[in-house]
Motif scaffolding. Structure first.
Motif, PDB file in Angstrom:
ATOM      1  N   HIS A   1      34.074  57.236 -32.856  1.00 41.16           N
ATOM      2  CA  HIS A   1      34.825  56.037 -32.473  1.00 41.16           C
ATOM      3  C   HIS A   1      34.686  55.078 -33.637  1.00 41.16           C
ATOM      4  O   HIS A   1      33.601  54.934 -34.218  1.00 41.16           O
ATOM      5  CB  HIS A   1      34.266  55.381 -31.215  1.00 41.16           C
ATOM      6  CG  HIS A   1      34.703  53.947 -31.098  1.00 41.16           C
ATOM      7  ND1 HIS A   1      36.021  53.595 -30.904  1.00 41.16           N
ATOM      8  CD2 HIS A   1      34.016  52.785 -31.201  1.00 41.16           C
ATOM      9  CE1 HIS A   1      36.118  52.277 -30.876  1.00 41.16           C
ATOM     10  NE2 HIS A   1      34.909  51.764 -31.059  1.00 41.16           N
ATOM     11  N   ALA A   2      35.766  54.411 -33.981  1.00 39.81           N
ATOM     12  CA  ALA A   2      35.688  53.411 -35.038  1.00 39.81           C
ATOM     13  C   ALA A   2      36.625  52.260 -34.705  1.00 39.81           C
ATOM     14  O   ALA A   2      37.717  52.479 -34.179  1.00 39.81           O
ATOM     15  CB  ALA A   2      36.076  54.024 -36.381  1.00 39.81           C
TER      16      ALA A   2
ATOM     17  N   LEU B   1      30.285  48.238 -40.238  1.00 40.18           N
ATOM     18  CA  LEU B   1      31.078  48.841 -41.311  1.00 40.18           C
ATOM     19  C   LEU B   1      30.396  48.820 -42.667  1.00 40.18           C
ATOM     20  O   LEU B   1      30.902  49.376 -43.634  1.00 40.18           O
ATOM     21  CB  LEU B   1      32.469  48.211 -41.390  1.00 40.18           C
ATOM     22  CG  LEU B   1      33.506  48.973 -40.562  1.00 40.18           C
ATOM     23  CD1 LEU B   1      33.170  49.050 -39.099  1.00 40.18           C
ATOM     24  CD2 LEU B   1      34.883  48.468 -40.788  1.00 40.18           C
ATOM     25  N   ASN B   2      29.203  48.224 -42.733  1.00 44.58           N
ATOM     26  CA  ASN B   2      28.378  48.330 -43.938  1.00 44.58           C
ATOM     27  C   ASN B   2      27.452  49.538 -43.858  1.00 44.58           C
ATOM     28  O   ASN B   2      26.668  49.782 -44.762  1.00 44.58           O
ATOM     29  CB  ASN B   2      27.554  47.060 -44.145  1.00 44.58           C
ATOM     30  CG  ASN B   2      28.408  45.871 -44.480  1.00 44.58           C
ATOM     31  OD1 ASN B   2      29.357  45.982 -45.247  1.00 44.58           O
ATOM     32  ND2 ASN B   2      28.098  44.742 -43.878  1.00 44.58           N
TER      33      ASN B   2
ATOM     34  N   ALA C   1      27.364  64.582 -38.161  1.00 48.40           N
ATOM     35  CA  ALA C   1      28.223  65.376 -39.057  1.00 48.40           C
ATOM     36  C   ALA C   1      29.485  64.626 -39.458  1.00 48.40           C
ATOM     37  O   ALA C   1      29.951  64.745 -40.587  1.00 48.40           O
ATOM     38  CB  ALA C   1      28.596  66.701 -38.392  1.00 48.40           C
ATOM     39  N   THR C   2      30.049  63.845 -38.544  1.00 53.93           N
ATOM     40  CA  THR C   2      31.318  63.174 -38.837  1.00 53.93           C
ATOM     41  C   THR C   2      31.147  61.724 -39.257  1.00 53.93           C
ATOM     42  O   THR C   2      32.121  61.086 -39.656  1.00 53.93           O
ATOM     43  CB  THR C   2      32.265  63.234 -37.620  1.00 53.93           C
ATOM     44  OG1 THR C   2      31.625  62.597 -36.515  1.00 53.93           O
ATOM     45  CG2 THR C   2      32.633  64.658 -37.281  1.00 53.93           C
ATOM     46  N   PHE C   3      29.928  61.199 -39.192  1.00 50.94           N
ATOM     47  CA  PHE C   3      29.722  59.793 -39.510  1.00 50.94           C
ATOM     48  C   PHE C   3      30.253  59.378 -40.889  1.00 50.94           C
ATOM     49  O   PHE C   3      30.960  58.374 -40.984  1.00 50.94           O
ATOM     50  CB  PHE C   3      28.248  59.398 -39.369  1.00 50.94           C
ATOM     51  CG  PHE C   3      27.997  57.989 -39.798  1.00 50.94           C
ATOM     52  CD1 PHE C   3      28.355  56.939 -38.978  1.00 50.94           C
ATOM     53  CD2 PHE C   3      27.446  57.706 -41.036  1.00 50.94           C
ATOM     54  CE1 PHE C   3      28.159  55.628 -39.381  1.00 50.94           C
ATOM     55  CE2 PHE C   3      27.242  56.417 -41.454  1.00 50.94           C
ATOM     56  CZ  PHE C   3      27.606  55.359 -40.616  1.00 50.94           C
ATOM     57  N   PRO C   4      29.949  60.095 -41.973  1.00 54.39           N
ATOM     58  CA  PRO C   4      30.433  59.630 -43.283  1.00 54.39           C
ATOM     59  C   PRO C   4      31.958  59.471 -43.341  1.00 54.39           C
ATOM     60  O   PRO C   4      32.454  58.463 -43.845  1.00 54.39           O
ATOM     61  CB  PRO C   4      29.952  60.714 -44.252  1.00 54.39           C
ATOM     62  CG  PRO C   4      28.770  61.321 -43.579  1.00 54.39           C
ATOM     63  CD  PRO C   4      29.104  61.294 -42.106  1.00 54.39           C
TER      64      PRO C   4
ATOM     65  N   LEU D   1      33.119  56.481 -41.140  1.00 55.90           N
ATOM     66  CA  LEU D   1      32.850  55.203 -41.800  1.00 55.90           C
ATOM     67  C   LEU D   1      33.898  54.913 -42.865  1.00 55.90           C
ATOM     68  O   LEU D   1      34.411  53.795 -42.957  1.00 55.90           O
ATOM     69  CB  LEU D   1      31.443  55.202 -42.401  1.00 55.90           C
ATOM     70  CG  LEU D   1      30.994  53.905 -43.088  1.00 55.90           C
ATOM     71  CD1 LEU D   1      31.015  52.724 -42.126  1.00 55.90           C
ATOM     72  CD2 LEU D   1      29.601  54.094 -43.686  1.00 55.90           C
ATOM     73  N   LEU D   2      34.258  55.903 -43.646  1.00 51.15           N
ATOM     74  CA  LEU D   2      35.310  55.713 -44.658  1.00 51.15           C
ATOM     75  C   LEU D   2      36.636  55.332 -44.014  1.00 51.15           C
ATOM     76  O   LEU D   2      37.342  54.436 -44.495  1.00 51.15           O
ATOM     77  CB  LEU D   2      35.484  56.989 -45.492  1.00 51.15           C
ATOM     78  CG  LEU D   2      34.367  57.327 -46.462  1.00 51.15           C
ATOM     79  CD1 LEU D   2      34.616  58.688 -47.107  1.00 51.15           C
ATOM     80  CD2 LEU D   2      34.235  56.246 -47.528  1.00 51.15           C
TER      81      LEU D   2
END
Length: 131
Positions: free
Chosen positions: A49-50, A77-78, A100-103, A106-107
């Motif tokens: 989720h973002a 977001l930092n 696994a999907t965090f990087p 975040l981008l």
């Protein structure tokens, strides 16, 4: 696929077009409640989720705990872990994801925040109200 996460976003962010040029339509779905979206990520129904827009810490607290207990990550977001009971109880965006999907999440959130600012949708009236 960690480079193409199944992304859960807010209805308002999706309606504003903040994900339009960043992810394929089949990768993104909208839902309400920040804590609910974080719980769906914890459950494994979505990869991440973002939100690139302002959120209150009280909206994130329960979801962040559920996600952490499931082994996921919740940050601003930092990339800083969410902290609570701060003088100004808001975050300039939130990312909640599997490790696994965090990087990639975040981008994507940072890119969406850039679109948000370019569209003139970047403000935080909550901070002004809290002070």
């Amino acid at each position: 696929d960690p480079l193409r996460p199944r992304l859960l976003v807010s209805r308002s962010d999706l309606a504003a077009g903040l994900w339009r040029d960043l992810v394929a339509p089949e990768q993104v779905q909208a839902a309400g409640s920040l804590a609910f979206k974080m719980a769906l990520v914890a459950e494994g129904r979505f990869d991440a989720h973002a939100t690139p827009t302002w959120r209150s810490e009280w909206d994130a607290a329960a979801g962040a705990l559920i996600l952490a207990e499931a082994g996921g990550v919740a940050t601003d977001l930092n990339g800083e872990p969410l902290t609570f009971n701060r003088p100004t109880p808001t975050y300039a965006g939130v990312v909640a994801a599997s490790r696994a999907t965090f990087p990639q999440a975040l981008l994507l959130a940072r890119a969406s925040q850039d679109l948000c600012r370019a569209a003139g949708l970047w403000s935080n009236t909550d901070v002004d109200e809290v002070k």
